[in-house]
Scaffold this motif. Structure first.
Motif, mmCIF file in Angstrom:
data_model
loop_
_atom_site.group_PDB
_atom_site.id
_atom_site.type_symbol
_atom_site.label_atom_id
_atom_site.label_comp_id
_atom_site.label_asym_id
_atom_site.label_seq_id
_atom_site.Cartn_x
_atom_site.Cartn_y
_atom_site.Cartn_z
ATOM 1 N N TRP A 1 0.844 -1.202 0.000
ATOM 2 C CA TRP A 1 0.000 0.000 0.000
ATOM 3 C C TRP A 1 0.876 1.247 0.000
ATOM 4 O O TRP A 1 1.942 1.251 0.611
ATOM 5 C CB TRP A 1 -0.876 0.017 1.259
ATOM 6 N N THR A 2 0.410 2.318 -0.669
ATOM 7 C CA THR A 2 1.102 3.608 -0.582
ATOM 8 C C THR A 2 0.169 4.593 0.123
ATOM 9 O O THR A 2 -1.009 4.704 -0.218
ATOM 10 C CB THR A 2 1.477 4.153 -1.971
ATOM 11 N N TYR A 3 0.707 5.291 1.110
ATOM 12 C CA TYR A 3 -0.078 6.172 1.978
ATOM 13 C C TYR A 3 0.393 7.611 1.787
ATOM 14 O O TYR A 3 1.599 7.884 1.798
ATOM 15 C CB TYR A 3 0.107 5.719 3.425
ATOM 16 N N TYR A 4 -0.570 8.519 1.611
ATOM 17 C CA TYR A 4 -0.290 9.940 1.345
ATOM 18 C C TYR A 4 -1.055 10.753 2.389
ATOM 19 O O TYR A 4 -2.267 10.595 2.532
ATOM 20 C CB TYR A 4 -0.827 10.333 -0.033
ATOM 21 N N THR A 5 -0.358 11.666 3.088
ATOM 22 C CA THR A 5 -1.073 12.444 4.105
ATOM 23 C C THR A 5 -0.555 13.880 4.240
ATOM 24 O O THR A 5 0.445 14.236 3.615
ATOM 25 C CB THR A 5 -1.081 11.711 5.466
ATOM 26 N N HIS A 6 -1.256 14.661 5.068
ATOM 27 C CA HIS A 6 -1.081 16.114 5.293
ATOM 28 C C HIS A 6 -1.712 16.939 4.176
ATOM 29 O O HIS A 6 -1.367 18.116 4.019
ATOM 30 C CB HIS A 6 0.387 16.508 5.493
ATOM 31 N N MET A 7 -2.658 16.361 3.424
ATOM 32 C CA MET A 7 -3.335 17.108 2.352
ATOM 33 C C MET A 7 -4.601 17.796 2.892
ATOM 34 O O MET A 7 -5.726 17.519 2.469
ATOM 35 C CB MET A 7 -3.671 16.170 1.190
ATOM 36 N N ALA A 8 -4.414 18.707 3.853
ATOM 37 C CA ALA A 8 -5.496 19.529 4.412
ATOM 38 C C ALA A 8 -4.844 20.685 5.148
ATOM 39 O O ALA A 8 -3.640 20.650 5.424
ATOM 40 C CB ALA A 8 -6.365 18.708 5.379
ATOM 41 N N ASP A 9 -5.663 21.703 5.473
ATOM 42 C CA ASP A 9 -5.107 22.800 6.275
ATOM 43 C C ASP A 9 -5.187 22.445 7.755
ATOM 44 O O ASP A 9 -5.657 21.361 8.130
ATOM 45 C CB ASP A 9 -5.783 24.135 5.934
ATOM 46 N N SER A 10 -4.729 23.369 8.604
ATOM 47 C CA SER A 10 -4.615 23.055 10.033
ATOM 48 C C SER A 10 -5.978 22.771 10.668
ATOM 49 O O SER A 10 -6.068 22.056 11.661
ATOM 50 C CB SER A 10 -3.906 24.188 10.772
ATOM 51 N N ASP A 11 -7.058 23.329 10.083
ATOM 52 C CA ASP A 11 -8.405 23.076 10.611
ATOM 53 C C ASP A 11 -9.054 21.830 10.028
ATOM 54 O O ASP A 11 -10.198 21.497 10.381
ATOM 55 C CB ASP A 11 -9.319 24.270 10.325
ATOM 56 N N GLY A 12 -8.351 21.164 9.112
ATOM 57 C CA GLY A 12 -8.895 19.935 8.542
ATOM 58 C C GLY A 12 -9.700 20.156 7.267
ATOM 59 O O GLY A 12 -10.384 19.232 6.809
ATOM 60 N N ASN A 13 -9.623 21.365 6.675
ATOM 61 C CA ASN A 13 -10.242 21.566 5.361
ATOM 62 C C ASN A 13 -9.389 20.845 4.323
ATOM 63 O O ASN A 13 -8.210 21.162 4.157
ATOM 64 C CB ASN A 13 -10.329 23.063 5.040
ATOM 65 N N SER A 14 -10.007 19.899 3.630
ATOM 66 C CA SER A 14 -9.220 18.975 2.811
ATOM 67 C C SER A 14 -8.755 19.595 1.509
ATOM 68 O O SER A 14 -9.477 20.373 0.879
ATOM 69 C CB SER A 14 -10.051 17.735 2.502
ATOM 70 N N TYR A 15 -7.539 19.214 1.099
ATOM 71 C CA TYR A 15 -7.011 19.577 -0.221
ATOM 72 C C TYR A 15 -6.989 18.369 -1.153
ATOM 73 O O TYR A 15 -6.375 18.410 -2.218
ATOM 74 C CB TYR A 15 -5.596 20.145 -0.092
ATOM 75 N N ILE A 16 -7.638 17.281 -0.736
ATOM 76 C CA ILE A 16 -7.778 16.126 -1.617
ATOM 77 C C ILE A 16 -8.857 16.474 -2.647
ATOM 78 O O ILE A 16 -9.851 17.138 -2.318
ATOM 79 C CB ILE A 16 -8.151 14.873 -0.803
ATOM 80 N N LEU A 17 -8.675 16.050 -3.892
ATOM 81 C CA LEU A 17 -9.639 16.393 -4.935
ATOM 82 C C LEU A 17 -11.043 15.906 -4.558
ATOM 83 O O LEU A 17 -11.186 14.830 -3.961
ATOM 84 C CB LEU A 17 -9.238 15.754 -6.269
ATOM 85 N N PRO A 18 -12.086 16.678 -4.952
ATOM 86 C CA PRO A 18 -13.468 16.272 -4.621
ATOM 87 C C PRO A 18 -13.867 14.935 -5.237
ATOM 88 O O PRO A 18 -14.824 14.305 -4.779
ATOM 89 C CB PRO A 18 -14.326 17.415 -5.171
ATOM 90 N N GLU A 19 -13.120 14.476 -6.251
ATOM 91 C CA GLU A 19 -13.393 13.147 -6.830
ATOM 92 C C GLU A 19 -13.184 12.025 -5.816
ATOM 93 O O GLU A 19 -13.630 10.903 -6.051
ATOM 94 C CB GLU A 19 -12.457 12.866 -8.017
ATOM 95 N N TYR A 20 -12.417 12.316 -4.742
ATOM 96 C CA TYR A 20 -12.091 11.270 -3.765
ATOM 97 C C TYR A 20 -12.579 11.693 -2.381
ATOM 98 O O TYR A 20 -11.781 11.933 -1.474
ATOM 99 C CB TYR A 20 -10.576 11.008 -3.761
ATOM 100 N N PRO A 21 -13.901 11.789 -2.190
ATOM 101 C CA PRO A 21 -14.421 12.244 -0.882
ATOM 102 C C PRO A 21 -14.203 11.169 0.190
ATOM 103 O O PRO A 21 -13.932 10.009 -0.139
ATOM 104 C CB PRO A 21 -15.907 12.437 -1.171
ATOM 105 N N PRO A 22 -14.382 11.577 1.471
ATOM 106 C CA PRO A 22 -14.313 10.575 2.538
ATOM 107 C C PRO A 22 -15.276 9.428 2.232
ATOM 108 O O PRO A 22 -16.394 9.656 1.774
ATOM 109 C CB PRO A 22 -14.752 11.356 3.785
#
Ligand SMILES: [Zn+2]
Length: 240
Positions: A140-161
């Protein structure tokens, strides 16, 4: 059993004490030398990225015969195995883009199936059914820290939670570097944390927070990314 004569124990206690002091001293030395050099460079980089163009890796860059491509632009400031405090070992790489929030693209390093757990604000994981360096094993490859300090995500909307098992090619844009740490008052420097996580043998990923559940990324990316083997070199392609 006869009682021990306290005086005969003294040399043993002294040896134990000396051993403890020397082991603790060695660990402190390792900690300060590993972390110290790289911390100094990361601070220098963040202060003025343009002063160190030779430190930069590029998203999509492939080093030699390595199977993975670089997942983002920037300076690989912390390596696999670096220690941020005694007893801790970093499970992946930290790549500092040098730009602002939500600016530096993050792309898939290798094709696979993307999952984002419902509670993940800044993270996603990509299942690779066939590890290119360990045929027959899933990884598996894991990618993280793609959000601001308040947790607003910078992950593309194509990949929602809640996204599960969406196929992505190598080079697919996933999101942008951020500084999310889980604590709004104590964000990290803007970077991508990337790690290679072992499978549990049942088709699930192991806990990324434990270094023994991760793999040395060096052969996957073609950079010297193992902190034990790279004390003070800036990691760039082996064949550069
Ligand atoms: Zn990290």
């Amino acid at each position: 059993m006869p009682a021990q004569n306290p005086r005969s124990m003294a040399p043993f206690l002294l040896i134990i004490a000396l051993t403890f002091v020397s082991v603790a001293g060695y660990m402190a030395f390792r900690w300060f030398t590993t972390d110290g050099n790289r911390t100094r460079n990361v601070i220098a980089w963040l202060r003025d990225p343009s002063a160190h163009p030779e430190w930069v890796v590029k998203a999509g860059q492939q080093c030699g015969e390595a199977p993975f491509t670089m997942p983002t632009d920037g300076y690989v400031g912390f390596l696999w195995g670096d220690s941020f405090r005694p007893g801790h070992h970093h499970q992946g790489l930290d790549i500092f883009g040098g730009g602002g929030l939500n600016q530096t693209p993050v792309i898939a390093a290798y094709p696979g199936y993307l999952t984002r757990l419902p509670e993940w604000k800044s993270s996603l994981i990509i299942r690779i059914p066939e590890d290119p360096l360990n045929p027959g094993q899933q990884v598996w490859t894991y990618y993280t820290h793609m959000a601001d300090s308040d947790g607003n995500s910078y992950i593309l909307p194509e990949y929602p939670p809640g996204t599960s098992e969406v196929f992505v090619e190598a080079g697919t844009l996933l999101g942008y570097q951020g500084n999310f740490s889980g604590d709004p008052n104590n964000p990290v420097g803007i970077h991508l944390h990337f790690s290679i996580v072992k499978d549990d043998g049942q088709g699930k990923f192991l806990n990324e927070l434990e270094i023994q559940n991760t793999l040395d990324p060096s052969p996957y990316l073609g950079l010297l990314l193992n902190a034990d083997q790279n004390r003070d070199q800036i990691p760039v392609c082996f064949d550069d």
